[in-house]
Design an enzyme around this catalytic site. Sequence first.
Site, PDB file in Angstrom:
ATOM      1  N   ASP A  80      -1.644  -1.841  22.506  1.00  0.00           N
ATOM      2  CA  ASP A  80      -2.130  -0.593  21.908  1.00  0.00           C
ATOM      3  C   ASP A  80      -1.505   0.619  22.612  1.00  0.00           C
ATOM      4  OD1 ASP A  80      -3.779  -0.283  19.738  1.00  0.00           O
ATOM      5  OD2 ASP A  80      -5.560   0.175  20.915  1.00  0.00           O
ATOM      6  N   PHE A 114       0.831  -1.219   0.000  1.00  0.00           N
ATOM      7  CA  PHE A 114       0.000   0.000   0.000  1.00  0.00           C
ATOM      8  C   PHE A 114       0.864   1.267   0.000  1.00  0.00           C
ATOM      9  CE2 PHE A 114      -1.354   2.525   3.890  1.00  0.00           C
ATOM     10  CZ  PHE A 114      -1.943   3.568   3.182  1.00  0.00           C
ATOM     11  N   GLY A 118       1.876  -7.608  -0.574  1.00  0.00           N
ATOM     12  CA  GLY A 118       1.868  -6.748  -1.754  1.00  0.00           C
ATOM     13  C   GLY A 118       1.127  -7.423  -2.904  1.00  0.00           C
ATOM     14  N   TYR A 127       6.011  -5.757  17.478  1.00  0.00           N
ATOM     15  CA  TYR A 127       6.125  -4.950  16.253  1.00  0.00           C
ATOM     16  C   TYR A 127       6.889  -3.647  16.522  1.00  0.00           C
ATOM     17  CZ  TYR A 127       4.776  -1.776  12.519  1.00  0.00           C
ATOM     18  OH  TYR A 127       4.812  -0.869  11.503  1.00  0.00           O
ATOM     19  N   ASP A 183      12.574 -12.495  -1.580  1.00  0.00           N
ATOM     20  CA  ASP A 183      12.328 -12.374  -0.148  1.00  0.00           C
ATOM     21  C   ASP A 183      13.592 -11.904   0.559  1.00  0.00           C
ATOM     22  OD1 ASP A 183      11.783 -12.935   2.608  1.00  0.00           O
ATOM     23  OD2 ASP A 183      10.130 -14.200   1.896  1.00  0.00           O
TER      24      ASP A 183
HETATM   25  C1  UD2 Z   1       0.715   1.207  14.669  1.00  0.00           C
HETATM   26  C2  UD2 Z   1       1.539   2.491  14.587  1.00  0.00           C
HETATM   27  C3  UD2 Z   1       1.556   2.989  13.140  1.00  0.00           C
HETATM   28  C4  UD2 Z   1       2.018   1.889  12.177  1.00  0.00           C
HETATM   29  C5  UD2 Z   1       1.090   0.680  12.354  1.00  0.00           C
HETATM   30  C6  UD2 Z   1       1.454  -0.478  11.447  1.00  0.00           C
HETATM   31  C7  UD2 Z   1       1.062   3.492  16.773  1.00  0.00           C
HETATM   32  C8  UD2 Z   1       0.482   4.656  17.500  1.00  0.00           C
HETATM   33  N1  UD2 Z   1       0.955   3.509  15.444  1.00  0.00           N
HETATM   34  O1  UD2 Z   1      -0.612   1.536  14.336  1.00  0.00           O
HETATM   35  O2  UD2 Z   1       2.398   4.117  13.035  1.00  0.00           O
HETATM   36  O3  UD2 Z   1       3.370   1.559  12.390  1.00  0.00           O
HETATM   37  O4  UD2 Z   1       1.158   0.230  13.734  1.00  0.00           O
HETATM   38  O5  UD2 Z   1       0.606  -1.557  11.686  1.00  0.00           O
HETATM   39  O6  UD2 Z   1       1.612   2.608  17.374  1.00  0.00           O
HETATM   40  N2  UD2 Z   1      -8.868  -0.314  16.069  1.00  0.00           N
HETATM   41  C9  UD2 Z   1     -10.233  -0.391  16.319  1.00  0.00           C
HETATM   42  N3  UD2 Z   1     -11.005  -1.151  15.496  1.00  0.00           N
HETATM   43  C10 UD2 Z   1     -10.489  -1.833  14.416  1.00  0.00           C
HETATM   44  C11 UD2 Z   1      -9.080  -1.739  14.169  1.00  0.00           C
HETATM   45  C12 UD2 Z   1      -8.317  -0.974  15.016  1.00  0.00           C
HETATM   46  O7  UD2 Z   1     -10.738   0.194  17.275  1.00  0.00           O
HETATM   47  O8  UD2 Z   1     -11.258  -2.507  13.715  1.00  0.00           O
HETATM   48  C13 UD2 Z   1      -8.050   0.548  16.934  1.00  0.00           C
HETATM   49  C14 UD2 Z   1      -6.805  -0.098  17.515  1.00  0.00           C
HETATM   50  O9  UD2 Z   1      -7.077  -0.788  18.696  1.00  0.00           O
HETATM   51  C15 UD2 Z   1      -5.934   1.158  17.711  1.00  0.00           C
HETATM   52  C16 UD2 Z   1      -6.357   2.096  16.583  1.00  0.00           C
HETATM   53  O10 UD2 Z   1      -7.605   1.619  16.129  1.00  0.00           O
HETATM   54  O11 UD2 Z   1      -6.239   1.776  18.950  1.00  0.00           O
HETATM   55  C17 UD2 Z   1      -5.388   2.092  15.412  1.00  0.00           C
HETATM   56  O12 UD2 Z   1      -5.123   0.740  15.062  1.00  0.00           O
HETATM   57  P1  UD2 Z   1      -4.338   0.362  13.741  1.00  0.00           P
HETATM   58  O13 UD2 Z   1      -4.206  -1.116  13.705  1.00  0.00           O
HETATM   59  O14 UD2 Z   1      -4.926   1.052  12.580  1.00  0.00           O
HETATM   60  O15 UD2 Z   1      -2.917   1.049  13.947  1.00  0.00           O
HETATM   61  P2  UD2 Z   1      -1.905   1.165  15.212  1.00  0.00           P
HETATM   62  O16 UD2 Z   1      -2.251   2.385  15.989  1.00  0.00           O
HETATM   63  O17 UD2 Z   1      -1.746  -0.127  15.898  1.00  0.00           O
END
Ligand code: UD2
Length: 314
Positions: free
Chosen positions: A274, A12, A37, A142, A54
Amino acid sequence: MSLAIVTGGAGFIGSTLVRSLVADGYHVRVIDNLTSGKRDNLAGLDQVDLCVADLRSPGAFEKFLEPGAPVYHLAAIPSVPRSISDPVPSHESNINATFNLLQACVARKTGRVVYAASSSAYGDTEVLPKTERMRPQPLSPYAMQKLAGEYYCSVFSHCYGLETVSLRFFNVFGPRQDPTSPYSGVLSIFLNCLIDRKAPTIFGDGEQSRDFTFVEDVAALCMKASLAPAATVTGNVYNAGNGHSYTLNQTWRMLCEMRGLDIQPEYGPPRAGDVKDSLADTQAAVRDLGHNPKFTFEEGLRLTLDWYQQSRGE
Ligand code: UD2
């Protein structure tokens, strides 16, 4: 014509960067193992070679690197929850593969490596916005893996003279983000729920905040990072964010308003690993790299919503 190399270029963010590079006159060589991808992401681009390889196997890709060519290292297995439920593949792809790539770049005498790091490295900080001077406090495999990649980049600059710049991506969103996996980025899921007029599930109380950054702004910053003066930027880490943050509750409300809908989200348990709040201090990136995000959150959301609707034939 200049050559640029993009690992993960069929993904993406990678494919958006590839488009920006092609628009800037580069011929692009993509190295991608096509696990997440897709060839389709590169459809219609003439100035692109796709090398399916890879990075976990050093012998498999070194030949695709070229002396002097800039390398953008975006290949990775993203997702905090995936790294918790299945840590070995993400460890191998995010740490071992990055190490292999850096070694190969030294051997092949490539140009500068721009590395896709992650805002997750900060973990929960007491103060916002998050600045590069803060001590990293990763909360998930991660986050730790992406941080290890940054450290390796800096160490390769210091020990082997390989030019590197790490960009901590802050919740990138935009066209081509795959909404279909349980590990998909939250906005890809929210936008597709909106199109389906379905309630999304929010993990936790929805008051967690994110600095959502539009993918084209991130691609532009990658290119700036590749060209910025070496003496200023080599070995450094910069925030790649928009500089504004929104809670998930606010975001879902904004989306509903854009469509004149009133759909209450469902709430589930908070997700392990989170981060609570995320907001980038962009001053260092503005100063050293000329970072200049062009898209407001709302503009990015509208463009992405249009793209999903078109791609779904609606
Ligand atoms: C992390 C990193 C981001 C990037 C990403 C790659 C942080 C702050 N950000 O993103 O920069 O590296 O990892 O994967 O660490 N959520 C819901 N419902 C859903 C899906 C997600 O509520 O259906 C919440 C989730 O619990 C989180 C927020 O949405 O609080 C964002 O989640 P995400 O998976 O989009 O990204 P995040 O923040 O883990």
